[in-house]
Design an enzyme around this catalytic site. Structure first.
Site: not given
Ligand code: 5IU
Length: 473
Positions: A306
């Site tokens: 990011k």
């Molecule tokens: N992630 C999100 N939402 C977003 C973005 C990135 O959840 O909008 I941009 C990332 C954060 C984490 C993963 O690394 O995706 C989701 O993890 P979980 O399924 O454990 O929530």
């Protein structure tokens, strides 16, 4: 339809002709094309009796028995008509702004509504359907469901098909054929004129509009052929071959934990998403091992870095420091916030690399607006060789079938976490929201048996994808 209704319709056609809302002769359109027929329904506001009869007919024809929660006119001509219908049917109205907003979070849709509410669209004339679709896209961006449109006149020039392709059913008070028939029968125009107009309409069809829905109906292997970015192409191919659209977000904090888990689930994923800066014992040897696994199990690596700084800093963050991300990650995530410089910094011509640009986020209360999302898509369009796709939540974000929609925020067990994450089901993100690659983190990583759980997600997500593409057959 009753005789009375037919008679009123006939009168309306004649009235529209008499007030020059429909004109015959030789005209030149905005795009320079010659046309024998010209509509200008804007003039109807000067004729209250005609306005009244239009709203009565539309009410009888399509509004009276409609169960939508709201109605919304396409600006501008249909706005007064929508207002009259709203009052007559006691159906609350919504208003879509036409002007692009001049500041931050100003809303595109005015009125009170809630997510999932249904909305009926009112329009005067439909040619290609693009104006109706613009309004529908804005409503859908706000979480409203808009699947029905009623118009006074359908010019029969691909509008109906374009709307159908976008899951919108069109009802028209008149088709062009009906209108011509009435005018000929009432000696307002000659048979020759009518034939002339018909042949013109057949020959000059409005363009078919590519849509975000169409993209989601194309199988991954076909989309691979349409991808410009090499990583997008590879990813589509891997998905088609391994029959998986699952991306594992391996948010663990030691190299051994990560390597052990990836060894177990590598066969079930198309993409591995890392946050390399959360690893406590990081060393470059880890990246060699993970790359070797990626080759063996046939998946790609996305470092979810990011990036969000000015180009020069991003360039340093990408190539220097402890992590040397450019050396091992097939693709990275980046914010569009700083502007194009960030893409210039990541535009590595020598290697096969890609960028997922953040167009939306899954977290509660995030500050991204529909305008920001749209501007992000426009920025990406300038770097087709670099952009793999978008991290986003909704299908409307983009149209190009060669790009990939990466959607996080999926879990079967819960609907949110304690820190603002919002979860959806596989059905919702794949079938409704158009996700191509689906990110699952804790749903797998924290499961009692991650390997079994990865398989559960893989199968369920793939079933959703198969269901999605089967609707186009
Ligand atoms: N992630 C999100 N939402 C977003 C973005 C990135 O959840 O909008 I941009 C990332 C954060 C984490 C993963 O690394 O995706 C989701 O993890 P979980 O399924 O454990 O929530």
């Amino acid at each position: 339809m009753t005789m009375e209704y037919e008679k009123q319709l006939e009168n309306l056609a004649i009235n529209l002709f008499e007030i020059d809302a429909v004109k015959f002769g030789e005209f030149t359109t905005k795009t320079g094309l010659k046309t024998p027929i010209y509509f200008d329904l804007r003039v109807i506001v000067s004729y209250p009796i005609i306005m009244d009869s239009i709203s009565k007919l539309l009410y009888e024809f399509a509004v009276k028995d409609n169960n939508c929660d709201h109605l919304c006119g396409v600006p501008y001509t249909a706005l007064p008509v929508a207002t009259l219908l709203s009052i007559k049917a006691k159906m609350p109205m919504l208003m879509r702004r036409k002007e692009s907003k001049s500041y931050g979070t100003k809303k595109m849709i005015e009125g009170h509504y809630k997510q999932g509410d249904t909305c009926l669209i009112i329009e005067d004339v439909v040619t290609s359907g693009s104006s109706v679709l613009e309004t529908i896209n804005d409503l859908r961006k706000e979480g409203l469901r808009a699947e029905e449109a009623i118009v006074i006149l359908d010019r029969e020039q691909t509008g109906r098909k374009n709307l159908e392709d976008n899951n919108v059913k069109l009802k028209s008070l008149f088709t062009m054929t009906q209108l011509l028939k009435i005018l000929v029968a009432n000696k307002k125009i000659t048979e020759e004129m009518s034939a002339n107009v018909k042949s013109y309409l057949q020959n000059v069809q409005a363009p078919v509009i590519a849509t975000s829905l169409q993209r989601t109906l194309i199988p991954y292997e076909k989309r691979a052929e349409q991808a410009t970015n090499v990583i997008a192409k590879k990813l589509f191919d891997i998905m088609a071959v391994k029959k998986t659209n699952l991306c594992l977000s391996v948010d663990l904090t030691t190299c051994t934990q990560i390597l052990n888990l990836v060894e177990e689930v590598g066969d079930h994923i198309c993409l591995l998403k890392t946050h390399v800066d959360i690893i406590e014992d990081f060393h470059l040897d880890f990246t060699k091992k993970i790359k070797e696994m990626a080759q063996r199990h046939n998946f790609l690596i996305l470092e979810d870095r990011k990036y969000a700084d000015i180009g020069n800093t991003v360039s340093l963050q990408h190539t220097k420091g402890l992590y040397k991300i450019n050396e091992w990650a097939d693709c990275v995530t980046a914010h569009s916030l700083p502007g194009e410089g960030i893409l210039k910094a990541l535009n590595d011509q020598d290697n096969e690399r890609g960028v997922f640009l953040l167009a939306e986020m899954s977290s509660e209360g995030n500050l991204i607006t529909p305008d920001y999302t749209e501007a992000t898509a426009k920025m990406a369009a300038k770097y087709p060789h670099l952009i793999t796709g978008f991290v986003c939540q909704k299908r409307d974000t983009f149209v190009d079938p060669g790009l990939i929609q990466l959607t996080p925020g999926v879990q079967l067990e819960s609907s949110k976490d304690d820190l603002g994450q919002v979860y959806n089901t596989p059905e919702k993100v794949v079938l409704e929201n158009g996700a191509d690659v689906i990110v699952v983190g804790r749903g797998i990583v924290k499961a009692k048996n991650p390997k079994t759980q990865a398989l559960v997600y893989k199968n369920r997500l793939w079933e959703c994808y198969e269901k999605r593409i089967s609707t186009s057959k």
